[in-house]
Each structure stands twice: as C-alpha cells, then as structure tokens.
Motif scaffolding. Structure first.
Motif, PDB file in Angstrom:
ATOM      1  N   GLN A  33      41.061  45.147  41.354  1.00 12.29           N
ATOM      2  CA  GLN A  33      41.100  45.008  39.806  1.00 12.29           C
ATOM      3  C   GLN A  33      41.472  43.578  39.121  1.00 12.29           C
ATOM      4  OE1 GLN A  33      43.922  48.621  39.133  1.00 12.29           O
ATOM      5  NE2 GLN A  33      42.289  48.969  37.627  1.00 12.29           N
ATOM      6  N   LEU A  34      41.905  42.862  40.415  1.00 13.87           N
ATOM      7  CA  LEU A  34      42.587  41.478  39.926  1.00 13.87           C
ATOM      8  C   LEU A  34      41.664  40.626  38.956  1.00 13.87           C
ATOM      9  CD1 LEU A  34      44.725  39.352  40.133  1.00 13.87           C
ATOM     10  CD2 LEU A  34      43.686  38.644  42.251  1.00 13.87           C
ATOM     11  N   LEU A  35      40.338  40.426  39.426  1.00 13.64           N
ATOM     12  CA  LEU A  35      39.609  39.502  38.527  1.00 13.64           C
ATOM     13  C   LEU A  35      39.217  40.062  37.135  1.00 13.64           C
ATOM     14  CD1 LEU A  35      37.886  37.051  38.208  1.00 13.64           C
ATOM     15  CD2 LEU A  35      36.166  37.941  39.520  1.00 13.64           C
ATOM     16  N   THR A  36      38.623  41.410  37.378  1.00 19.60           N
ATOM     17  CA  THR A  36      38.357  42.309  36.091  1.00 19.60           C
ATOM     18  C   THR A  36      39.434  42.283  35.026  1.00 19.60           C
ATOM     19  OG1 THR A  36      38.701  44.342  37.093  1.00 19.60           O
ATOM     20  CG2 THR A  36      36.503  43.270  37.162  1.00 19.60           C
ATOM     21  N   ALA A  37      40.652  42.579  35.733  1.00 16.32           N
ATOM     22  CA  ALA A  37      41.843  42.724  34.799  1.00 16.32           C
ATOM     23  C   ALA A  37      42.327  41.448  34.234  1.00 16.32           C
ATOM     24  CB  ALA A  37      43.041  43.245  35.564  1.00 16.32           C
ATOM     25  N   THR A  38      42.259  40.435  34.733  1.00 13.91           N
ATOM     26  CA  THR A  38      42.494  39.133  34.449  1.00 13.91           C
ATOM     27  C   THR A  38      41.555  38.613  33.297  1.00 13.91           C
ATOM     28  OG1 THR A  38      43.325  38.363  36.579  1.00 13.91           O
ATOM     29  CG2 THR A  38      42.494  36.706  34.886  1.00 13.91           C
ATOM     30  N   VAL A  39      40.207  38.986  33.292  1.00 14.94           N
ATOM     31  CA  VAL A  39      39.069  38.504  32.195  1.00 14.94           C
ATOM     32  C   VAL A  39      39.761  39.495  31.089  1.00 14.94           C
ATOM     33  CG1 VAL A  39      36.592  38.751  31.715  1.00 14.94           C
ATOM     34  CG2 VAL A  39      37.478  37.876  33.933  1.00 14.94           C
ATOM     35  N   LEU A  40      39.744  40.724  31.325  1.00 18.40           N
ATOM     36  CA  LEU A  40      40.090  41.549  30.288  1.00 18.40           C
ATOM     37  C   LEU A  40      41.428  41.191  29.567  1.00 18.40           C
ATOM     38  CD1 LEU A  40      39.818  45.201  31.633  1.00 18.40           C
ATOM     39  CD2 LEU A  40      38.330  44.017  29.711  1.00 18.40           C
ATOM     40  N   GLY A  41      42.377  40.574  30.118  1.00 23.52           N
ATOM     41  CA  GLY A  41      43.644  40.045  29.535  1.00 23.52           C
ATOM     42  C   GLY A  41      43.127  38.922  28.641  1.00 23.52           C
TER      43      GLY A  41
ATOM     44  N   ILE B  84      46.596  32.078  26.448  1.00 22.96           N
ATOM     45  CA  ILE B  84      45.747  33.219  26.710  1.00 22.96           C
ATOM     46  C   ILE B  84      45.484  33.076  28.357  1.00 22.96           C
ATOM     47  CG2 ILE B  84      43.515  34.178  26.369  1.00 22.96           C
ATOM     48  CD1 ILE B  84      43.834  33.107  23.413  1.00 22.96           C
ATOM     49  N   ILE B  85      45.257  32.007  28.969  1.00 20.68           N
ATOM     50  CA  ILE B  85      44.775  31.973  30.275  1.00 20.68           C
ATOM     51  C   ILE B  85      46.013  32.632  31.020  1.00 20.68           C
ATOM     52  CG2 ILE B  85      44.435  30.469  32.120  1.00 20.68           C
ATOM     53  CD1 ILE B  85      42.721  28.931  30.078  1.00 20.68           C
ATOM     54  N   VAL B  86      47.293  31.867  30.718  1.00 13.05           N
ATOM     55  CA  VAL B  86      48.285  32.320  31.654  1.00 13.05           C
ATOM     56  C   VAL B  86      48.784  33.833  31.470  1.00 13.05           C
ATOM     57  CG1 VAL B  86      50.847  32.127  31.995  1.00 13.05           C
ATOM     58  CG2 VAL B  86      49.498  30.006  31.561  1.00 13.05           C
ATOM     59  N   SER B  87      48.655  34.364  30.328  1.00 12.97           N
ATOM     60  CA  SER B  87      48.878  35.668  30.175  1.00 12.97           C
ATOM     61  C   SER B  87      48.001  36.677  30.487  1.00 12.97           C
ATOM     62  CB  SER B  87      48.958  36.012  28.581  1.00 12.97           C
ATOM     63  OG  SER B  87      47.852  35.799  27.948  1.00 12.97           O
ATOM     64  N   GLY B  88      46.586  36.283  30.595  1.00 10.43           N
ATOM     65  CA  GLY B  88      45.570  36.784  31.379  1.00 10.43           C
ATOM     66  C   GLY B  88      45.896  37.086  32.836  1.00 10.43           C
ATOM     67  N   PHE B  89      46.414  36.013  33.438  1.00 16.36           N
ATOM     68  CA  PHE B  89      46.614  36.216  35.014  1.00 16.36           C
ATOM     69  C   PHE B  89      47.715  36.815  35.222  1.00 16.36           C
ATOM     70  CE2 PHE B  89      44.312  31.864  35.548  1.00 16.36           C
ATOM     71  CZ  PHE B  89      43.289  32.267  36.274  1.00 16.36           C
ATOM     72  N   LEU B  90      48.858  36.831  34.260  1.00 18.82           N
ATOM     73  CA  LEU B  90      49.941  37.684  34.485  1.00 18.82           C
ATOM     74  C   LEU B  90      49.450  39.415  34.356  1.00 18.82           C
ATOM     75  CD1 LEU B  90      52.607  36.003  32.725  1.00 18.82           C
ATOM     76  CD2 LEU B  90      52.478  36.029  34.923  1.00 18.82           C
ATOM     77  N   PHE B  91      48.541  39.587  33.496  1.00 22.41           N
ATOM     78  CA  PHE B  91      48.085  40.749  33.192  1.00 22.41           C
ATOM     79  C   PHE B  91      47.250  41.304  34.672  1.00 22.41           C
ATOM     80  CE2 PHE B  91      44.786  43.640  31.505  1.00 22.41           C
ATOM     81  CZ  PHE B  91      45.716  44.711  31.135  1.00 22.41           C
ATOM     82  N   GLY B  92      46.535  40.222  34.997  1.00 21.16           N
ATOM     83  CA  GLY B  92      45.783  40.683  36.197  1.00 21.16           C
ATOM     84  C   GLY B  92      46.698  40.827  37.534  1.00 21.16           C
ATOM     85  N   PHE B  93      47.617  40.027  37.783  1.00 24.06           N
ATOM     86  CA  PHE B  93      48.404  40.502  38.852  1.00 24.06           C
ATOM     87  C   PHE B  93      49.349  41.676  38.686  1.00 24.06           C
ATOM     88  CE2 PHE B  93      47.642  35.744  39.822  1.00 24.06           C
ATOM     89  CZ  PHE B  93      47.265  35.861  41.024  1.00 24.06           C
TER      90      PHE B  93
ATOM     91  N   ILE C 109      40.157  38.384  27.118  1.00 24.16           N
ATOM     92  CA  ILE C 109      39.572  38.897  26.082  1.00 24.16           C
ATOM     93  C   ILE C 109      40.675  39.719  24.922  1.00 24.16           C
ATOM     94  CG2 ILE C 109      38.138  40.874  25.047  1.00 24.16           C
ATOM     95  CD1 ILE C 109      36.578  40.454  28.003  1.00 24.16           C
ATOM     96  N   LEU C 110      41.456  40.366  25.587  1.00 21.27           N
ATOM     97  CA  LEU C 110      42.527  40.808  24.782  1.00 21.27           C
ATOM     98  C   LEU C 110      43.616  39.947  24.039  1.00 21.27           C
ATOM     99  CD1 LEU C 110      43.443  43.815  27.295  1.00 21.27           C
ATOM    100  CD2 LEU C 110      42.662  44.084  24.737  1.00 21.27           C
ATOM    101  N   GLY C 111      43.833  38.733  24.891  1.00 21.50           N
ATOM    102  CA  GLY C 111      44.638  37.470  24.086  1.00 21.50           C
ATOM    103  C   GLY C 111      43.810  36.956  23.019  1.00 21.50           C
ATOM    104  N   LEU C 112      42.419  36.855  23.344  1.00 20.33           N
ATOM    105  CA  LEU C 112      41.783  36.138  22.200  1.00 20.33           C
ATOM    106  C   LEU C 112      41.885  37.214  20.980  1.00 20.33           C
ATOM    107  CD1 LEU C 112      39.759  33.927  21.299  1.00 20.33           C
ATOM    108  CD2 LEU C 112      37.863  35.375  22.165  1.00 20.33           C
ATOM    109  N   ILE C 113      41.470  38.420  21.306  1.00 20.40           N
ATOM    110  CA  ILE C 113      41.562  39.427  20.024  1.00 20.40           C
ATOM    111  C   ILE C 113      42.982  39.439  19.393  1.00 20.40           C
ATOM    112  CG2 ILE C 113      41.674  42.088  19.578  1.00 20.40           C
ATOM    113  CD1 ILE C 113      39.580  42.285  21.804  1.00 20.40           C
ATOM    114  N   ALA C 114      43.886  39.343  20.142  1.00 22.40           N
ATOM    115  CA  ALA C 114      45.372  39.457  19.376  1.00 22.40           C
ATOM    116  C   ALA C 114      45.551  37.961  18.576  1.00 22.40           C
ATOM    117  CB  ALA C 114      46.465  39.349  20.478  1.00 22.40           C
TER     118      ALA C 114
END
Length: 222
Positions: A168-176, A152-161, A178-183
């Motif tokens: 948007q980098l930080l907020t998109a990463t955090v959203l990534g 989840i952490i790695v996919s979130g960073f990829l989503f942010g970048f 959250i979305l990974g946890l939901i999935a």
C-alpha cells in the motif's frame, strides 16, 4: 489498513485465544475502533487544542464551498479504478500479505456483518480519524514551516508509511498527495473526508460484490 499491524498484534496475538469466533471478531472490531480513536484522532485533537491558537483553524474544521464537496466525491469515483489497477501491478512485484493477516481481515468483516457496519469500520472511521491527523494537524503544522507543495509531499509520504504495508505504500502516498491538495485548495477537512470515505467504500463494495459472484459460481458448480 489503518494501524493494521498494531491492531492485529493487540487483538490477535496479545489477546488470549478465544474459542468463540464471534467473540474474537468483536475483539478485533473493538481494537480497530479504539486504535483509530485513541491513537490517531485523539492525539491530533488534544495537540491542536493545547498547542495552537485555534484548533478549528488548525484542523480545517470549516464549511467548504459545495463545489469542492462534489468534486472530491466525483474524483474519488473516477480515480478508484486507476488506483485498483495500479495496486494490482504493484502487488505482482511485492510479496503478498501473510496468510494469518488475511485471515484476521476476513474475520474482522466476515460472519454476515451488516453493510452499514462494514462501511463504518473500513470507510467512515478511517476517513474521519486519518484526515483529522494527516490533513488536519500534520499538514497544517507543515504549512507553517514550508510552502504548500513540499508540505503536501511530506505529509503524503507520512501517510503512506503510516499504513505499514509495502503493497500500500506507493498508492497510499499518492492518495495522501491528492488529499493534501484537496485540503489546501478547499481550506476544509470535509471534502477530503468524503473523498477518503468514497474511496474506501468503493473498495469494500467491490470486494463484497466479487465475493458474492464467487459464491454464486461455486454453488453453480455443485
């Protein structure tokens, strides 16, 4: 926004200048749709079909428990003001977007576009395509090689970048994250798509509302 730099380059700089604003707007919108579908969703679908035993399992295309659907939408509504506040604090310390980029975004959605079309462009289209790619193919692939938390952490960073915007980098990463946890908790892509859609739609509706208020105030001063 999704592949913002790519679509602006393709539609704004590599395309010939168009005298008609309506034609330029249509070009921007077509470019955004093509890039979402051709460069985000389609590769994930193709690779899932060709490289995995079950594309549906890899992409988490299954019916979730309804509790996850409701919780995902509620969470998006609750977290949106926090995300907006965090984004505003971050933007104070990071240079703003170039004026040409802001102009292109205004051109994309301006001109009295119907609300349903704006929601499709900035909420539904990114929600479906990005979730297929990041919480479908990418996260599923990472989960085959590592435990859920680092995946989840790695996919979130990829989503942010992936958003290619320092603001948007930080907020998109955090959203990534959250979305990974939901999935991973729901076992389905649908709750994440709904969370993503509600989050983006909330931002659009808030922006439109603020625009209407500013217009009314401006007209009242004249």
């Amino acid at each position: 926004m999704l592949l913002l730099v790519w679509f602006l380059l393709l539609s704004g700089f590599l395309s010939p200048a168009l005298g008609d604003p309506a034609n330029h707007q249509a070009t921007l919108q077509r470019s955004l749709i093509v890039l979402h579908v051709a460069f985000v969703a389609a590769p994930s679908l193709i690779m899932a079909v060709m490289l995995t035993a079950s594309a549906r399992q890899t992409l988490l295309i299954r019916r979730p428990a309804w509790i996850f659907v409701g919780l995902a939408m509620l969470l998006a509504v609750v977290l949106h003001p926090i995300i907006v506040e965090a984004s505003q604090h971050i933007q104070r310390g990071i240079p703003g977007q170039p004026k040409w980029m802001e102009d292109q975004i205004k051109q994309l959605l301006g001109g009295g576009q119907p609300l349903w079309w704006q929601l499709f462009l900035v909420a539904l289209l990114p929600a479906v395509c990005e979730e297929l790619a990041f919480r479908g193919f990418i996260l599923s692939g990472l989960l085959r090689r590592m435990s859920p938390v680092p995946a989840i952490i790695v996919s979130g960073f990829l989503f942010g970048f992936f958003h290619m915007n320092p603001q948007q980098l930080l907020t998109a990463t955090v959203l990534g994250w959250i979305l990974g946890l939901i999935a991973t908790r729901s076992g389905s892509l649908l709750p994440g798509i709904l969370f993503h859609f509600v989050n983006n739609a909330s931002a659009l509706l808030m922006s439109n509302f603020q625009g209407h208020v500013e217009t009314i105030v401006h007209e009242g001063q004249h």
